[in-house]
Design a protein around this motif. Structure first.
Motif, PDB file in Angstrom:
ATOM      1  N   ALA A  55       0.816  -1.220   0.000  1.00  0.00           N
ATOM      2  CA  ALA A  55       0.000   0.000   0.000  1.00  0.00           C
ATOM      3  C   ALA A  55       0.843   1.261   0.000  1.00  0.00           C
ATOM      4  CB  ALA A  55      -0.931  -0.001   1.215  1.00  0.00           C
ATOM      5  N   LEU A  56       2.151   1.135   0.280  1.00  0.00           N
ATOM      6  CA  LEU A  56       3.015   2.309   0.363  1.00  0.00           C
ATOM      7  C   LEU A  56       3.648   2.676  -0.975  1.00  0.00           C
ATOM      8  CD1 LEU A  56       4.889   1.604   3.725  1.00  0.00           C
ATOM      9  CD2 LEU A  56       2.798   2.929   3.353  1.00  0.00           C
ATOM     10  N   VAL A  57       3.415   1.868  -2.009  1.00  0.00           N
ATOM     11  CA  VAL A  57       4.029   2.154  -3.310  1.00  0.00           C
ATOM     12  C   VAL A  57       3.753   3.587  -3.764  1.00  0.00           C
ATOM     13  CG1 VAL A  57       3.999   1.554  -5.764  1.00  0.00           C
ATOM     14  CG2 VAL A  57       4.138  -0.254  -4.032  1.00  0.00           C
ATOM     15  N   PRO A  58       2.523   4.117  -3.628  1.00  0.00           N
ATOM     16  CA  PRO A  58       2.301   5.501  -4.058  1.00  0.00           C
ATOM     17  C   PRO A  58       3.071   6.537  -3.246  1.00  0.00           C
ATOM     18  CG  PRO A  58       0.211   4.331  -3.846  1.00  0.00           C
ATOM     19  CD  PRO A  58       1.264   3.484  -3.220  1.00  0.00           C
ATOM     20  N   TYR A  59       3.474   6.162  -2.010  1.00  0.00           N
ATOM     21  CA  TYR A  59       4.184   7.099  -1.144  1.00  0.00           C
ATOM     22  C   TYR A  59       5.696   6.995  -1.306  1.00  0.00           C
ATOM     23  CZ  TYR A  59      -0.358   7.096   1.230  1.00  0.00           C
ATOM     24  OH  TYR A  59      -1.703   7.178   1.508  1.00  0.00           O
ATOM     25  N   GLY A  60       6.158   5.894  -1.896  1.00  0.00           N
ATOM     26  CA  GLY A  60       7.585   5.659  -2.037  1.00  0.00           C
ATOM     27  C   GLY A  60       8.120   4.810  -0.901  1.00  0.00           C
ATOM     28  N   GLU A  61       9.142   4.011  -1.202  1.00  0.00           N
ATOM     29  CA  GLU A  61       9.794   3.162  -0.215  1.00  0.00           C
ATOM     30  C   GLU A  61      11.262   3.577  -0.103  1.00  0.00           C
ATOM     31  OE1 GLU A  61       8.875   0.489   1.836  1.00  0.00           O
ATOM     32  OE2 GLU A  61       7.829  -0.995   0.610  1.00  0.00           O
ATOM     33  N   PRO A  62      11.916   3.383   1.017  1.00  0.00           N
ATOM     34  CA  PRO A  62      11.373   2.831   2.245  1.00  0.00           C
ATOM     35  C   PRO A  62      10.331   3.740   2.893  1.00  0.00           C
ATOM     36  CG  PRO A  62      13.551   3.697   2.650  1.00  0.00           C
ATOM     37  CD  PRO A  62      13.320   3.776   1.157  1.00  0.00           C
ATOM     38  N   ARG A  63       9.855   3.352   4.047  1.00  0.00           N
ATOM     39  CA  ARG A  63       8.725   4.004   4.695  1.00  0.00           C
ATOM     40  C   ARG A  63       8.884   5.520   4.706  1.00  0.00           C
ATOM     41  NH1 ARG A  63       5.873   1.685   8.773  1.00  0.00           N
ATOM     42  NH2 ARG A  63       6.397  -0.199   7.629  1.00  0.00           N
ATOM     43  N   PRO A  64       7.958   6.243   4.077  1.00  0.00           N
ATOM     44  CA  PRO A  64       8.061   7.705   4.065  1.00  0.00           C
ATOM     45  C   PRO A  64       7.738   8.301   5.430  1.00  0.00           C
ATOM     46  CG  PRO A  64       6.033   6.992   3.017  1.00  0.00           C
ATOM     47  CD  PRO A  64       6.821   5.743   3.306  1.00  0.00           C
ATOM     48  N   VAL A  65       8.321   9.465   5.690  1.00  0.00           N
ATOM     49  CA  VAL A  65       8.045  10.164   6.940  1.00  0.00           C
ATOM     50  C   VAL A  65       6.578  10.588   6.961  1.00  0.00           C
ATOM     51  CG1 VAL A  65       8.607  12.200   8.327  1.00  0.00           C
ATOM     52  CG2 VAL A  65      10.419  10.970   7.101  1.00  0.00           C
ATOM     53  N   GLY A  66       5.933  10.393   8.107  1.00  0.00           N
ATOM     54  CA  GLY A  66       4.555  10.815   8.251  1.00  0.00           C
ATOM     55  C   GLY A  66       3.526   9.760   7.903  1.00  0.00           C
ATOM     56  N   VAL A  67       3.974   8.558   7.499  1.00  0.00           N
ATOM     57  CA  VAL A  67       3.050   7.470   7.193  1.00  0.00           C
ATOM     58  C   VAL A  67       3.219   6.377   8.252  1.00  0.00           C
ATOM     59  CG1 VAL A  67       2.403   5.678   5.545  1.00  0.00           C
ATOM     60  CG2 VAL A  67       3.046   7.946   4.733  1.00  0.00           C
ATOM     61  N   VAL A  68       2.115   5.966   8.862  1.00  0.00           N
ATOM     62  CA  VAL A  68       2.129   4.936   9.896  1.00  0.00           C
ATOM     63  C   VAL A  68       1.469   3.691   9.328  1.00  0.00           C
ATOM     64  CG1 VAL A  68       1.379   4.303  12.219  1.00  0.00           C
ATOM     65  CG2 VAL A  68       2.017   6.675  11.709  1.00  0.00           C
ATOM     66  N   LEU A  69       2.169   2.551   9.407  1.00  0.00           N
ATOM     67  CA  LEU A  69       1.651   1.276   8.915  1.00  0.00           C
ATOM     68  C   LEU A  69       1.910   0.220   9.969  1.00  0.00           C
ATOM     69  CD1 LEU A  69       0.465  -0.062   6.219  1.00  0.00           C
ATOM     70  CD2 LEU A  69       2.812  -0.867   5.870  1.00  0.00           C
ATOM     71  N   ALA A  70       0.877  -0.526  10.365  1.00  0.00           N
ATOM     72  CA  ALA A  70       1.034  -1.575  11.372  1.00  0.00           C
ATOM     73  C   ALA A  70       0.021  -2.675  11.110  1.00  0.00           C
ATOM     74  CB  ALA A  70       0.843  -1.007  12.785  1.00  0.00           C
ATOM     75  N   SER A  71       0.470  -3.926  11.149  1.00  0.00           N
ATOM     76  CA  SER A  71      -0.411  -5.059  10.888  1.00  0.00           C
ATOM     77  C   SER A  71      -1.484  -5.180  11.959  1.00  0.00           C
ATOM     78  CB  SER A  71       0.396  -6.356  10.828  1.00  0.00           C
ATOM     79  OG  SER A  71       1.380  -6.301   9.818  1.00  0.00           O
ATOM     80  N   LEU A  72      -2.705  -5.452  11.523  1.00  0.00           N
ATOM     81  CA  LEU A  72      -3.824  -5.682  12.434  1.00  0.00           C
ATOM     82  C   LEU A  72      -4.178  -7.162  12.536  1.00  0.00           C
ATOM     83  CD1 LEU A  72      -6.137  -2.724  11.354  1.00  0.00           C
ATOM     84  CD2 LEU A  72      -4.755  -2.874  13.435  1.00  0.00           C
ATOM     85  N   ASP A  73      -4.305  -7.826  11.402  1.00  0.00           N
ATOM     86  CA  ASP A  73      -4.554  -9.262  11.415  1.00  0.00           C
ATOM     87  C   ASP A  73      -3.890  -9.901  10.213  1.00  0.00           C
ATOM     88  OD1 ASP A  73      -6.304  -8.755   9.265  1.00  0.00           O
ATOM     89  OD2 ASP A  73      -8.046  -8.697  10.570  1.00  0.00           O
ATOM     90  N   HIS A  74      -3.790 -11.237  10.248  1.00  0.00           N
ATOM     91  CA  HIS A  74      -3.000 -11.967   9.262  1.00  0.00           C
ATOM     92  C   HIS A  74      -3.606 -13.356   9.122  1.00  0.00           C
ATOM     93  CE1 HIS A  74       0.962 -12.327   7.134  1.00  0.00           C
ATOM     94  NE2 HIS A  74       0.779 -13.619   7.376  1.00  0.00           N
ATOM     95  N   ALA A  75      -4.003 -13.724   7.910  1.00  0.00           N
ATOM     96  CA  ALA A  75      -4.554 -15.054   7.644  1.00  0.00           C
ATOM     97  C   ALA A  75      -3.755 -15.705   6.530  1.00  0.00           C
ATOM     98  CB  ALA A  75      -6.023 -14.962   7.263  1.00  0.00           C
TER      99      ALA A  75
END
Length: 283
Positions: free
Chosen positions: A209-229
């Motif tokens: 989902a961060l591809v539009p923001y650029g990698e590695p993790r851009p400043v100001g974007v928070v991403l954290a896993s909620l669940d995993h199946a």
């Protein structure tokens, strides 16, 4: 020890003591292990927690049963500085299927809960699946983990070759493909390979989902896993190249949903993954 599932004397890959999938049996279906840091060193890598939880479940099931699905919720962040405790409870042992409920705690607080289902193998019947994505093989592709330090625990355990990013058929879907395998060969044990794939599966999926923001993790974007199946469809080896096709199809309400598929080099779909993650942008 259930055959092939690592303990402190048999870690996964070229690892230090207490890392990755290594667990210590503390009795009564309870195990302890250390999880290394992820993008933020003070927070454990989520795939390590899932992989260790699956290893704990394997330690309490009969050797003739293999995992076919797991469903996990991340409740709290885990720190790499202290051990995480995994309690694997027997929910059911039927003639063909077994279910375990694993609860991971640290400091007396629940950090992850995961249901794991195992099954006896069935006679091979007709199979149906779509065609494998048409992408280049891993040879000659760039290192997908190049943005991480060379000594990062994930990079020293897993090889990644990134296919150039591609946007899906419409602007609402993002697609990303990469080849993965463990660093070094693993023993011939399906349990260990399943735990290794669970470990790998968390690394690139939500960050699609961060591809539009650029990698590695851009400043100001928070991403954290909620669940995993995760669903395991057929035998595979995690120490041989597997294509991980990741698709991010939704983002909104502070969340993003991603789908993943693992394919072997023979074009066989070996596992599927779905993950929801918290996604926030700070102004």
């Amino acid at each position: 020890m259930i055959s092939g599932v690592p303990d402190q004397a048999q870690p996964f890959g070229p690892l230090g003591k207490g890392e990755r999938l290594a667990l210590e049996d503390v009795g009564s279906g309870v195990f302890e292990g250390y999880c290394h840091g992820g993008r933020a060193q003070e927070r454990a890598y989520g795939g390590a927690v899932v992989g260790q939880a699956l290893a704990a479940a394997y330690r309490t099931v009969e050797d003739d049963r293999s995992v076919h699905s797991l469903h996990a919720y991340f409740l709290r962040a885990v720190t790499p500085e202290r051990p995480t405790r995994y309690a694997s409870d027997v929910v059911r042992d039927g003639r063909s299927y077994s279910v375990r409920q694993v609860t991971a705690t640290q400091g007396g607080k629940e950090a992850l809960t995961m249901s794991v289902s195992f099954k006896l193998p069935q006679p091979e019947g007709s199979r149906r699946q779509p065609g494998m994505p048409d992408v280049p093989g891993p040879e000659g592709l760039d290192d997908g983990f190049a943005f991480r330090p060379a000594t990062h625990p994930l990079r020293t355990a897993v090889e990644c070759r990134q296919v150039p990013d591609a946007v899906g058929p419409d602007e609402g879907q993002i697609e990303r493909f990469a080849w993965f395998r463990t660093v070094g060969a693993l023993p011939d044990d399906p349990a260990l390979h399943a735990c290794a794939l669970a470990y790998i599966s968390d690394a690139p999926l939500a960050p699609t989902a961060l591809v539009p923001y650029g990698e590695p993790r851009p400043v100001g974007v928070v991403l954290a896993s909620l669940d995993h199946a995760m669903w395991f469809h057929r035998p595979f080896r995690a120490d041989e190249w597997l294509l991980y096709a990741c698709r991010s199809r939704l983002a909104g309400d502070g969340r993003t949903l991603a789908y993943g598929e693992f394919w072997d080099r023979h074009g066989r779909l070996v596992a599927s993954v779905v993950q929801e993650a918290l996604l926030r942008t700070r102004e």
